[in-house]
Design a protein around this motif. Sequence first.
Motif, PDB file in Angstrom:
ATOM      1  N   THR A 176     -15.384  16.579 -15.412  1.00  5.65           N
ATOM      2  CA  THR A 176     -14.541  15.433 -15.769  1.00  5.65           C
ATOM      3  C   THR A 176     -15.228  14.562 -16.806  1.00  5.65           C
ATOM      4  O   THR A 176     -14.597  14.122 -17.776  1.00  5.65           O
ATOM      5  CB  THR A 176     -14.177  14.617 -14.519  1.00  5.65           C
ATOM      6  N   LEU A 177     -16.516  14.317 -16.626  1.00  4.69           N
ATOM      7  CA  LEU A 177     -17.270  13.554 -17.624  1.00  4.69           C
ATOM      8  C   LEU A 177     -17.203  14.244 -18.985  1.00  4.69           C
ATOM      9  O   LEU A 177     -16.995  13.598 -20.010  1.00  4.69           O
ATOM     10  CB  LEU A 177     -18.734  13.400 -17.206  1.00  4.69           C
ATOM     11  N   ARG A 178     -17.368  15.546 -18.974  1.00  8.86           N
ATOM     12  CA  ARG A 178     -17.332  16.318 -20.218  1.00  8.86           C
ATOM     13  C   ARG A 178     -15.970  16.152 -20.910  1.00  8.86           C
ATOM     14  O   ARG A 178     -15.885  15.938 -22.112  1.00  8.86           O
ATOM     15  CB  ARG A 178     -17.616  17.791 -19.915  1.00  8.86           C
ATOM     16  N   LYS A 179     -14.881  16.229 -20.131  1.00  5.47           N
ATOM     17  CA  LYS A 179     -13.535  16.080 -20.699  1.00  5.47           C
ATOM     18  C   LYS A 179     -13.334  14.677 -21.264  1.00  5.47           C
ATOM     19  O   LYS A 179     -12.753  14.520 -22.336  1.00  5.47           O
ATOM     20  CB  LYS A 179     -12.483  16.371 -19.634  1.00  5.47           C
ATOM     21  N   TRP A 180     -13.787  13.651 -20.519  1.00  7.13           N
ATOM     22  CA  TRP A 180     -13.668  12.279 -21.011  1.00  7.13           C
ATOM     23  C   TRP A 180     -14.368  12.123 -22.350  1.00  7.13           C
ATOM     24  O   TRP A 180     -13.838  11.518 -23.273  1.00  7.13           O
ATOM     25  CB  TRP A 180     -14.306  11.292 -20.026  1.00  7.13           C
ATOM     26  N   LEU A 197     -25.370  12.727 -23.388  1.00  6.89           N
ATOM     27  CA  LEU A 197     -24.753  11.587 -22.712  1.00  6.89           C
ATOM     28  C   LEU A 197     -24.592  11.844 -21.208  1.00  6.89           C
ATOM     29  O   LEU A 197     -24.841  10.950 -20.396  1.00  6.89           O
ATOM     30  CB  LEU A 197     -23.391  11.280 -23.335  1.00  6.89           C
ATOM     31  N   ILE A 198     -24.224  13.045 -20.843  1.00  4.95           N
ATOM     32  CA  ILE A 198     -24.097  13.384 -19.430  1.00  4.95           C
ATOM     33  C   ILE A 198     -25.460  13.293 -18.745  1.00  4.95           C
ATOM     34  O   ILE A 198     -25.589  12.730 -17.650  1.00  4.95           O
ATOM     35  CB  ILE A 198     -23.450  14.766 -19.227  1.00  4.95           C
ATOM     36  N   ALA A 199     -26.491  13.812 -19.380  1.00  3.95           N
ATOM     37  CA  ALA A 199     -27.851  13.721 -18.815  1.00  3.95           C
ATOM     38  C   ALA A 199     -28.264  12.261 -18.635  1.00  3.95           C
ATOM     39  O   ALA A 199     -28.836  11.898 -17.591  1.00  3.95           O
ATOM     40  CB  ALA A 199     -28.837  14.456 -19.706  1.00  3.95           C
ATOM     41  N   TYR A 200     -27.950  11.427 -19.601  1.00  4.53           N
ATOM     42  CA  TYR A 200     -28.259  10.001 -19.503  1.00  4.53           C
ATOM     43  C   TYR A 200     -27.500   9.366 -18.334  1.00  4.53           C
ATOM     44  O   TYR A 200     -28.090   8.629 -17.529  1.00  4.53           O
ATOM     45  CB  TYR A 200     -27.904   9.299 -20.818  1.00  4.53           C
ATOM     46  N   LEU A 201     -26.214   9.628 -18.232  1.00  3.51           N
ATOM     47  CA  LEU A 201     -25.416   9.043 -17.164  1.00  3.51           C
ATOM     48  C   LEU A 201     -25.869   9.528 -15.784  1.00  3.51           C
ATOM     49  O   LEU A 201     -25.862   8.764 -14.820  1.00  3.51           O
ATOM     50  CB  LEU A 201     -23.934   9.359 -17.375  1.00  3.51           C
TER      51      LEU A 201
END
Length: 64
Positions: free
Chosen positions: A27-31, A57-61
């Motif tokens: 979901t994060l990837r799609k956003w 960005l996903i790794a950071y989040l």
Amino acid sequence: RCHQIDGEGALKAPDLTGVAQRLDEATLRKWLADPQAIKGNTAMPNFRLSDSEIEALIAYLQAQ
């Protein structure tokens, strides 16, 4: 410049503190890839991020 994480940042958009615990990685990837595909009326622009930028960005989040 839009979001806040752990009390730092702007207040224009939703607080992203703990977002990686609330949303799964897909979901994060799609956003990040196409925000309007997830929520058509979102104010979040499509930044046309590369796959490596999305991964970063996903790794950071996830580290927050």
